[in-house]
Design a protein around this motif. Structure first.
Motif, PDB file in Angstrom:
ATOM      1  N   THR A   1       1.255  -1.170  -0.278  1.00 18.49           N
ATOM      2  CA  THR A   1       0.212   0.664  -0.567  1.00 18.49           C
ATOM      3  C   THR A   1       0.504   1.075   0.420  1.00 18.49           C
ATOM      4  O   THR A   1       1.598   1.245   0.377  1.00 18.49           O
ATOM      5  N   TYR A   2       0.497   2.308  -0.356  1.00 21.18           N
ATOM      6  CA  TYR A   2       0.981   3.389  -0.373  1.00 21.18           C
ATOM      7  C   TYR A   2       0.017   4.580  -0.745  1.00 21.18           C
ATOM      8  O   TYR A   2      -1.352   4.764  -0.566  1.00 21.18           O
ATOM      9  N   ASP A   3       0.908   5.862  -0.165  1.00 16.40           N
ATOM     10  CA  ASP A   3      -0.362   7.026   0.060  1.00 16.40           C
ATOM     11  C   ASP A   3      -0.325   7.646  -0.892  1.00 16.40           C
ATOM     12  O   ASP A   3       0.817   8.406  -1.149  1.00 16.40           O
ATOM     13  N   PRO A   4      -0.897   8.119  -1.101  1.00 20.42           N
ATOM     14  CA  PRO A   4      -1.133   8.709  -2.485  1.00 20.42           C
ATOM     15  C   PRO A   4      -0.140   9.950  -2.998  1.00 20.42           C
ATOM     16  O   PRO A   4      -0.021  10.759  -3.381  1.00 20.42           O
ATOM     17  N   THR A   5      -0.792  10.328  -1.846  1.00 19.64           N
ATOM     18  CA  THR A   5      -0.237  12.167  -1.426  1.00 19.64           C
ATOM     19  C   THR A   5       1.237  12.195  -1.043  1.00 19.64           C
ATOM     20  O   THR A   5       1.800  13.407  -1.463  1.00 19.64           O
ATOM     21  N   GLN A   6       2.177  10.922  -0.669  1.00 16.90           N
ATOM     22  CA  GLN A   6       3.358  11.395  -0.314  1.00 16.90           C
ATOM     23  C   GLN A   6       4.359   9.986  -1.304  1.00 16.90           C
ATOM     24  O   GLN A   6       5.676   9.796  -1.407  1.00 16.90           O
ATOM     25  N   VAL A   7       3.486   9.721  -2.368  1.00 13.28           N
ATOM     26  CA  VAL A   7       4.279   8.659  -3.625  1.00 13.28           C
ATOM     27  C   VAL A   7       4.235   9.272  -4.783  1.00 13.28           C
ATOM     28  O   VAL A   7       2.941   9.077  -5.289  1.00 13.28           O
TER      29      VAL A   7
ATOM     30  N   TYR B   1      -3.494   4.027  -0.294  1.00 12.96           N
ATOM     31  CA  TYR B   1      -3.875   3.968   1.233  1.00 12.96           C
ATOM     32  C   TYR B   1      -3.963   5.395   1.375  1.00 12.96           C
ATOM     33  O   TYR B   1      -2.741   5.675   1.966  1.00 12.96           O
ATOM     34  N   GLU B   2      -5.215   5.758   2.061  1.00 17.72           N
ATOM     35  CA  GLU B   2      -5.244   7.061   2.097  1.00 17.72           C
ATOM     36  C   GLU B   2      -4.782   7.049   3.711  1.00 17.72           C
ATOM     37  O   GLU B   2      -4.923   6.800   4.831  1.00 17.72           O
TER      38      GLU B   2
END
Length: 235
Positions: free
Chosen positions: A151-157, A179-180
């Motif tokens: 999972t990855y945070d779309p605001t950080q990646v 994953y928010e």
């Protein structure tokens, strides 16, 4: 009976000479016409051969270009991993947990975020790459089957980093999804194990996958990762 002849005759030598000259001219004219027609046909055949040669050459070049393009632009094959033993305790930063594995209805309040095991929906999520967040309760069922969930945070990646993560995943028994509001840019989860990292270039991601992918130590290690739920955003 006197036989007929095509050649005209005259008793006057001068007139006969003119007749003979006219016949020769006609013959020469016909010969020149036949020669010109032959040359036209020959030129036509040459043009036809040239056209087909050009068409064939262009077609061959296009076929070669298509083959080269298919090789150059084809996506890289998914990496392959041996089944993990389910022990990545020697990997720096890996956390392990003790979670129950009951099938339940409705939403679940998980102890970890993202979840790394716990009670879950009776229907598993079809493994693969998702561009939208997936339901926790279905994804956790995949972990029970031995899958690895990235999972990855779309605001950080960035998109480039997402592509790097996708390139690390095997073709099955893996899930990639945004994953928010994570407390880390990237998290890699398996049943009762999790690793959080800051970068898609972190070598520990691949080490974690090697240790836990399709783990023989998962609660249901031989269960399927297909034939379940396709959540929105599946590629």
């Amino acid at each position: 009976m006197t036989p007929t002849t095509d050649k005209r005759a005259s008793g006057n030598p001068a007139t006969q000479a003119k007749i003979d000259l006219t016949v020769k001219q006609q013959r020469e004219q016909k010969r020149q016409e036949k020669l010109a027609e032959y040359q036209r046909q020959l030129a036509k055949r040459r043009r036809s051969k040239l056209v087909w040669w050009i068409v064939g050459s262009v077609a061959a070049v296009l076929v070669i270009a298509a083959i080269v393009a298919s090789i150059v632009f084809a996506p890289a094959p998914a990496p392959t991993y041996d089944r993990g033993a389910g022990d990545g305790s020697d990997i720096e930063g890996v956390e392990t947990f003790e979670n129950t594995a009951n099938h339940v209805d409705g939403s679940v309040d998980y102890a970890q975020s993202p979840p790394a095991g716990g009670d879950h929906n009776a229907i598993w999520l079809n493994c693969g790459v998702y561009t939208e967040p997936v339901p926790n309760e279905n994804a956790v069922h995949d972990l029970e089957h031995g899958a690895v969930w990235v999972t990855y945070d779309p605001t950080q990646v960035s998109d480039d980093d997402v592509a790097k993560l996708e390139a690390l995943l095997p073709s099955t028994y893996s899930v990639l999804s945004p994953y928010e509001d994570m407390d880390t840019p990237i998290a890699v989860s398996a049943w009762n194990a999790q690793l959080k990292v800051d970068s898609a270039d972190d070598e520990r991601i691949e080490e974690f996958i090697t240790a836990y992918w399709h783990s023989t130590n998962a609660p249901e290690p031989n269960a399927l990762c297909t034939g379940g739920l396709d959540a929105p955003g599946k590629k």
